[in-house]
Design a protein around this motif. Sequence first.
Motif, PDB file in Angstrom:
ATOM      1  N   GLY A 127      60.388  32.691  98.034  1.00  0.00           N
ATOM      2  CA  GLY A 127      61.430  33.232  97.082  1.00  0.00           C
ATOM      3  C   GLY A 127      61.559  32.265  95.645  1.00  0.00           C
ATOM      4  N   TRP A 128      60.793  31.299  95.620  1.00  0.00           N
ATOM      5  CA  TRP A 128      60.911  30.073  94.590  1.00  0.00           C
ATOM      6  C   TRP A 128      59.469  30.028  93.816  1.00  0.00           C
ATOM      7  N   ASN A 129      59.501  29.683  92.723  1.00  0.00           N
ATOM      8  CA  ASN A 129      58.183  29.195  91.961  1.00  0.00           C
ATOM      9  C   ASN A 129      58.597  28.065  90.950  1.00  0.00           C
ATOM     10  N   ASN A 130      57.736  27.814  90.470  1.00  0.00           N
ATOM     11  CA  ASN A 130      57.956  26.690  89.460  1.00  0.00           C
ATOM     12  C   ASN A 130      57.009  26.809  88.173  1.00  0.00           C
ATOM     13  N   THR A 131      57.598  26.508  87.055  1.00  0.00           N
ATOM     14  CA  THR A 131      56.767  26.581  85.824  1.00  0.00           C
ATOM     15  C   THR A 131      55.755  25.492  85.651  1.00  0.00           C
ATOM     16  N   VAL A 132      56.163  24.137  86.046  1.00  0.00           N
ATOM     17  CA  VAL A 132      55.339  23.124  86.231  1.00  0.00           C
ATOM     18  C   VAL A 132      54.050  23.067  86.817  1.00  0.00           C
ATOM     19  N   PHE A 133      54.358  23.760  88.392  1.00  0.00           N
ATOM     20  CA  PHE A 133      53.342  23.797  89.227  1.00  0.00           C
ATOM     21  C   PHE A 133      53.451  25.280  89.853  1.00  0.00           C
ATOM     22  N   ALA A 134      52.743  26.256  89.255  1.00  0.00           N
ATOM     23  CA  ALA A 134      52.804  27.533  89.611  1.00  0.00           C
ATOM     24  C   ALA A 134      52.449  27.626  91.111  1.00  0.00           C
ATOM     25  N   ASN A 135      53.361  28.470  91.524  1.00  0.00           N
ATOM     26  CA  ASN A 135      53.228  29.132  93.182  1.00  0.00           C
ATOM     27  C   ASN A 135      53.408  27.541  94.197  1.00  0.00           C
ATOM     28  N   ALA A 136      54.341  27.147  93.662  1.00  0.00           N
ATOM     29  CA  ALA A 136      54.798  25.970  94.498  1.00  0.00           C
ATOM     30  C   ALA A 136      55.336  26.349  95.962  1.00  0.00           C
ATOM     31  N   SER A 137      54.413  25.546  96.919  1.00  0.00           N
ATOM     32  CA  SER A 137      55.030  26.083  98.140  1.00  0.00           C
ATOM     33  C   SER A 137      56.178  25.536  99.051  1.00  0.00           C
ATOM     34  N   MET A 138      57.236  25.475  97.954  1.00  0.00           N
ATOM     35  CA  MET A 138      58.358  24.665  98.600  1.00  0.00           C
ATOM     36  C   MET A 138      59.607  25.411  97.781  1.00  0.00           C
ATOM     37  N   PRO A 139      60.714  25.607  98.322  1.00  0.00           N
ATOM     38  CA  PRO A 139      61.913  26.096  97.757  1.00  0.00           C
ATOM     39  C   PRO A 139      62.693  24.734  96.960  1.00  0.00           C
ATOM     40  N   ASN A 140      63.504  25.192  95.913  1.00  0.00           N
ATOM     41  CA  ASN A 140      64.175  24.330  95.321  1.00  0.00           C
ATOM     42  C   ASN A 140      65.291  23.572  96.178  1.00  0.00           C
ATOM     43  N   PRO A 141      65.339  22.221  96.366  1.00  0.00           N
ATOM     44  CA  PRO A 141      66.260  21.532  97.298  1.00  0.00           C
ATOM     45  C   PRO A 141      67.436  21.375  96.625  1.00  0.00           C
ATOM     46  N   LEU A 142      67.374  21.377  95.414  1.00  0.00           N
ATOM     47  CA  LEU A 142      68.728  20.926  94.598  1.00  0.00           C
ATOM     48  C   LEU A 142      69.303  22.163  93.617  1.00  0.00           C
ATOM     49  N   TRP A 143      69.019  23.301  94.505  1.00  0.00           N
ATOM     50  CA  TRP A 143      69.410  24.562  93.786  1.00  0.00           C
ATOM     51  C   TRP A 143      71.097  24.664  93.723  1.00  0.00           C
ATOM     52  N   GLU A 144      71.604  24.059  94.577  1.00  0.00           N
ATOM     53  CA  GLU A 144      73.232  23.987  94.822  1.00  0.00           C
ATOM     54  C   GLU A 144      73.761  23.580  93.639  1.00  0.00           C
ATOM     55  N   MET A 145      73.301  22.476  93.011  1.00  0.00           N
ATOM     56  CA  MET A 145      73.596  21.511  92.038  1.00  0.00           C
ATOM     57  C   MET A 145      73.323  22.182  90.649  1.00  0.00           C
ATOM     58  N   GLN A 146      72.145  22.668  90.742  1.00  0.00           N
ATOM     59  CA  GLN A 146      71.298  23.260  89.571  1.00  0.00           C
ATOM     60  C   GLN A 146      71.722  24.636  89.204  1.00  0.00           C
ATOM     61  N   GLY A 147      72.076  25.403  90.157  1.00  0.00           N
ATOM     62  CA  GLY A 147      72.150  26.830  90.269  1.00  0.00           C
ATOM     63  C   GLY A 147      70.840  27.501  90.166  1.00  0.00           C
ATOM     64  N   LEU A 148      71.043  29.041  90.180  1.00  0.00           N
ATOM     65  CA  LEU A 148      69.782  29.812  90.259  1.00  0.00           C
ATOM     66  C   LEU A 148      69.345  30.109  88.772  1.00  0.00           C
ATOM     67  N   GLN A 149      67.886  29.755  88.695  1.00  0.00           N
ATOM     68  CA  GLN A 149      67.398  29.768  87.559  1.00  0.00           C
ATOM     69  C   GLN A 149      66.303  31.191  87.535  1.00  0.00           C
ATOM     70  N   ARG A 150      66.429  31.913  86.393  1.00  0.00           N
ATOM     71  CA  ARG A 150      65.647  33.123  86.589  1.00  0.00           C
ATOM     72  C   ARG A 150      64.590  32.989  85.195  1.00  0.00           C
ATOM     73  N   PRO A 151      63.365  33.595  85.476  1.00  0.00           N
ATOM     74  CA  PRO A 151      62.454  33.454  84.383  1.00  0.00           C
ATOM     75  C   PRO A 151      62.656  34.286  83.067  1.00  0.00           C
ATOM     76  N   VAL A 152      62.468  34.057  82.071  1.00  0.00           N
ATOM     77  CA  VAL A 152      62.396  35.124  80.747  1.00  0.00           C
ATOM     78  C   VAL A 152      60.889  35.250  80.490  1.00  0.00           C
ATOM     79  N   TYR A 153      60.325  36.362  80.718  1.00  0.00           N
ATOM     80  CA  TYR A 153      58.648  36.530  80.308  1.00  0.00           C
ATOM     81  C   TYR A 153      58.725  36.936  78.913  1.00  0.00           C
ATOM     82  N   GLY A 154      57.359  36.578  78.769  1.00  0.00           N
ATOM     83  CA  GLY A 154      56.771  36.833  77.227  1.00  0.00           C
ATOM     84  C   GLY A 154      56.010  38.154  77.296  1.00  0.00           C
ATOM     85  N   LYS A 155      55.304  38.398  76.443  1.00  0.00           N
ATOM     86  CA  LYS A 155      54.400  39.536  76.264  1.00  0.00           C
ATOM     87  C   LYS A 155      53.350  39.368  77.491  1.00  0.00           C
ATOM     88  N   THR A 156      52.968  40.426  77.945  1.00  0.00           N
ATOM     89  CA  THR A 156      51.820  40.665  78.729  1.00  0.00           C
ATOM     90  C   THR A 156      50.518  40.603  78.219  1.00  0.00           C
TER      91      THR A 156
END
Length: 232
Positions: A126-155
């Motif tokens: 259920g997680w991804n990363n813009t620096v490393f696409a398809n990262a195979s780990m969740p965000n371990p710091l999400w409780e401090m950071q909060g939940l981020q959602r992506p804003v996509y550009g044009k297809t």
Amino acid sequence: MLSFGAIAAEGGNLRHAGTDIGDKASLQRGAKLYMNYCSGCHSLKYLRYSRMAEDLGLTEEEVMDNLNFTGAKVGEQIQVSMAEDHAKQWFGKLPPDLSVISRVRGSDWIFSYLTSFYQDESRPLGWNNTVFANASMPNPLWEMQGLQRPVYGKTDPETGEAPVEHLEIAQPGTQDKVQFDQTVRDITAFLEYAGEPAALKRQSLGVWVILFLAFFTFLAYLLKKEYWRDVK
């Protein structure tokens, strides 16, 4: 803290980490954060608890009581608390040691990676990363950071995929952006230190070397003036 695939990854716009390994308070906070959020999966096998205590201005008792979760002795290296068979079951292999990740990837990469997780339901965890696409780990710091959602550009008409333009907070965490950036900066600084612990002593020694060279240059200048005065 970093997935085993991330070490070989490229891409993403990197943010400046702004770390200062001369800031012992930052290193101490980073050690605490790393040991609580990262050491369960990632070892620092080239760093010993005793060396960390000495360099970070902590007593061995403080390190062993608060930063040692494996029952290791003070002179031993920092190993993971997760059993290897569990790691293989959950991740397919034991996550990598991060002793030299800062030397391989650089501080900016680590800082950017740890601040760039976002929710992605298409991924197994259920997680991804813009620096490393398809990262195979969740965000371990999400409780401090909060939940981020992506804003996509044009297809892209050729690939049929829409790039992530930026991320925005969908659910606030326990820290605001400034606080969270400092949290990640502290972790990054600690990993930078772990990659080359001798850098701390080299920096402090460098000041004395520069002072010595300045003093020697001044003496050489006075000697030159005295020598040429006799010649004339």
